[in-house]
Every structure is written in structure tokens, then in C-alpha cells.
Design a protein around this motif. Structure first.
Motif, mmCIF file in Angstrom:
data_model
loop_
_atom_site.group_PDB
_atom_site.id
_atom_site.type_symbol
_atom_site.label_atom_id
_atom_site.label_comp_id
_atom_site.label_asym_id
_atom_site.label_seq_id
_atom_site.Cartn_x
_atom_site.Cartn_y
_atom_site.Cartn_z
ATOM 1 N N GLU A 37 -7.798 8.984 29.820
ATOM 2 C CA GLU A 37 -8.655 10.045 30.357
ATOM 3 C C GLU A 37 -9.778 9.463 31.205
ATOM 4 O O GLU A 37 -10.122 10.015 32.257
ATOM 5 N N LEU A 38 -10.346 8.356 30.760
ATOM 6 C CA LEU A 38 -11.401 7.691 31.518
ATOM 7 C C LEU A 38 -10.882 7.259 32.883
ATOM 8 O O LEU A 38 -11.491 7.558 33.918
ATOM 9 N N VAL A 39 -9.757 6.575 32.918
ATOM 10 C CA VAL A 39 -9.245 6.050 34.179
ATOM 11 C C VAL A 39 -8.714 7.180 35.061
ATOM 12 O O VAL A 39 -8.872 7.139 36.283
ATOM 13 N N GLN A 40 -8.145 8.209 34.447
ATOM 14 C CA GLN A 40 -7.712 9.362 35.246
ATOM 15 C C GLN A 40 -8.921 9.997 35.938
ATOM 16 O O GLN A 40 -8.873 10.314 37.131
ATOM 17 N N LYS A 41 -10.016 10.171 35.226
ATOM 18 C CA LYS A 41 -11.235 10.734 35.807
ATOM 19 C C LYS A 41 -11.776 9.812 36.895
ATOM 20 O O LYS A 41 -12.189 10.272 37.968
ATOM 21 N N LEU A 42 -11.758 8.512 36.646
ATOM 22 C CA LEU A 42 -12.228 7.545 37.622
ATOM 23 C C LEU A 42 -11.407 7.642 38.908
ATOM 24 O O LEU A 42 -11.964 7.690 40.002
ATOM 25 N N VAL A 43 -10.083 7.695 38.792
ATOM 26 C CA VAL A 43 -9.221 7.759 39.978
ATOM 27 C C VAL A 43 -9.384 9.106 40.676
ATOM 28 O O VAL A 43 -9.415 9.166 41.912
ATOM 29 N N ALA A 44 -9.530 10.178 39.920
ATOM 30 C CA ALA A 44 -9.761 11.487 40.544
ATOM 31 C C ALA A 44 -11.061 11.468 41.352
ATOM 32 O O ALA A 44 -11.110 11.988 42.479
ATOM 33 N N GLN A 45 -12.100 10.854 40.804
ATOM 34 C CA GLN A 45 -13.368 10.738 41.535
ATOM 35 C C GLN A 45 -13.201 9.825 42.746
ATOM 36 O O GLN A 45 -13.727 10.114 43.818
ATOM 37 N N TYR A 46 -12.466 8.748 42.589
ATOM 38 C CA TYR A 46 -12.201 7.829 43.695
ATOM 39 C C TYR A 46 -11.478 8.572 44.823
ATOM 40 O O TYR A 46 -11.814 8.414 45.996
ATOM 41 N N ARG A 47 -10.500 9.390 44.462
ATOM 42 C CA ARG A 47 -9.748 10.167 45.454
ATOM 43 C C ARG A 47 -10.663 11.147 46.177
ATOM 44 O O ARG A 47 -10.577 11.321 47.393
ATOM 45 N N LYS A 48 -11.548 11.783 45.435
ATOM 46 C CA LYS A 48 -12.489 12.727 46.038
ATOM 47 C C LYS A 48 -13.417 12.006 47.017
ATOM 48 O O LYS A 48 -13.653 12.481 48.131
ATOM 49 N N ASP A 49 -13.922 10.856 46.609
ATOM 50 C CA ASP A 49 -14.794 10.070 47.487
ATOM 51 C C ASP A 49 -14.040 9.582 48.722
ATOM 52 O O ASP A 49 -14.581 9.581 49.835
ATOM 53 N N ALA A 50 -12.786 9.159 48.532
ATOM 54 C CA ALA A 50 -11.973 8.692 49.667
ATOM 55 C C ALA A 50 -11.723 9.829 50.648
ATOM 56 O O ALA A 50 -11.822 9.651 51.865
#
Length: 192
Positions: free
Chosen positions: A51-64
Motif C-alpha cells: 500500500e505504501l509503494v502503491q501510494k508512492l507510485v500513484a503520487q509519482y505518476r501524478k507529479d510526472a
């Protein structure tokens, strides 16, 4: 990290740990030590590592996505957008602020990642490929870019070259390696 919420501190720490050692290269104990909190506090915000890494990647995708939209607004032509994109990574690699794409690192571990994390990583690559394909199509249409293959194939080549250049810069410990690899690709596209 003191101005960030605890959840944001955890995410920022996890991002750095993933860049340093991948998904399996860190634990909640590592985060607890780095952030100065107890493991139960991490579990309160992110019950599982997936869940932590999924949230991190989702945020990374949003920032990208926001970064790519900014490039599209700031650079008027597709060639300038491609140069700005590679210029962003060249600067990040040089100053160490983002020496590698989190999703590229996680992609190397796809067979071992939880499904929800793998889905986010794949979504990042699909979105980046679509943005590159669009820029290449526009450049081909207006004559500013010369493609040797379909826009889709050129987008995949471009994306693979950028991520490969990150890997080479990291492997050699030489930030200038990134531009040495990516600049000829852009020059080829711009000159035909």
C-alpha cells in the motif's frame, strides 16, 4: 522533511530508499529509523508495504503528469518538449535530486512486485509512452521531427533510451553520460 506530514515524510523516505535499493531493499524499520518514528506509526498510515509503494507510485505518476503538462505549456514545439524532458532528467542526475526514475527501478522488479504496485508502474509507462507518442506525432506532422519508424515505435525507443541512459550514468558514476546518450537521439529526430 520536518515541514511535511508524517505520511509525506514516510513517502519521501520510501522513495529515496527505493532509488537506493529497490522495492525489496528496504523495510519499515529502515523508514522508522530515518524518519524518527516507530514502525506502528508507519502501519497506521500505510498498513502494508504494498500500500505504501502503491501510494508512492500513484503520487509519482501524478507529479510526472503535472510535469509533462508543464513541459507542454512551456515549450512551444515538440522538439523543445523532448529536449526539456531530457534536460530535466540530466539536471536531476547531475545534482542527485532524482538520480533515477522510481518507476524504471521498480520495473526491473516487476515479476516480484505485488499486483497493485505493478499495475501503477505499468500505468506510468503507458502514460509516458502516450505523451511521447503525441509529441512525436505533432513534430512529424509539423515537419520539426523526422521519424524513421512509427510514432509509437519511436516513443518506445525514446523512452528506453532515456531510461538506459539513466542506468549508464548510474553504472559509470558519470552524470554527463546521460546527455551523451540522449542528445544524439534528439539530434537524429530533429535532423532526420
Amino acid at each position: 522533511m520536518t515541514n511535511l506530514s508524517t505520511a509525506d515524510q514516510i513517502l519521501a523516505c520510501a522513495r529515496g530508499l527505493i532509488i537506493a535499493g529497490g522495492y525489496n531493499g528496504f523495510s519499515y524499520a529502515d523508514i522508522a529509523d530515518a524518519v524518527g518514528i516507530r514502525k506502528p506509526s508507519i502501519h497506521h498510515h500505510f498498513p502494508t508495504k504494498a500500500e505504501l509503494v502503491q501510494k508512492l507510485v500513484a503520487q509519482y505518476r501524478k507529479d510526472a503528469a503535472a510535469g509533462l503538462a508543464h513541459l507542454a505549456r512551456e515549450a512551444s514545439d515538440p522538439a523543445a518538449q523532448l529536449r526539456s524532458y531530457t534536460g530535466y532528467w540530466a539536471a536531476c542526475i547531475k545534482d542527485g535530486s532524482a538520480p533515477f526514475c522510481v518507476c524504471a527501478l521498480l520495473a526491473t522488479e516487476l515479476p516480484l512486485l505485488p499486483d497493485e504496485v505493478a499495475a501503477e508502474v505499468r500505468a506510468h509507462f503507458r502514460a509516458l509512452s502516450a505523451w511521447l507518442k503525441s509529441a512525436l506525432e505533432r513534430g512529424h506532422k509539423d515537419g520539426s521531427l523526422a521519424l524513421k519508424d512509427t510514432p509509437r515505435a519511436e516513443a518506445e525507443i525514446f523512452m528506453a533510451t532515456v531510461h538506459g541512459a539513466m542506468l549508464s550514468a548510474r553504472a559509470y558514476g558519470e552524470p554527463k553520460m546521460f546527455a551523451a546518450i540522449t542528445n544524439p537521439l534528439i539530434d537524429r529526430l530533429c535532423k532526420g
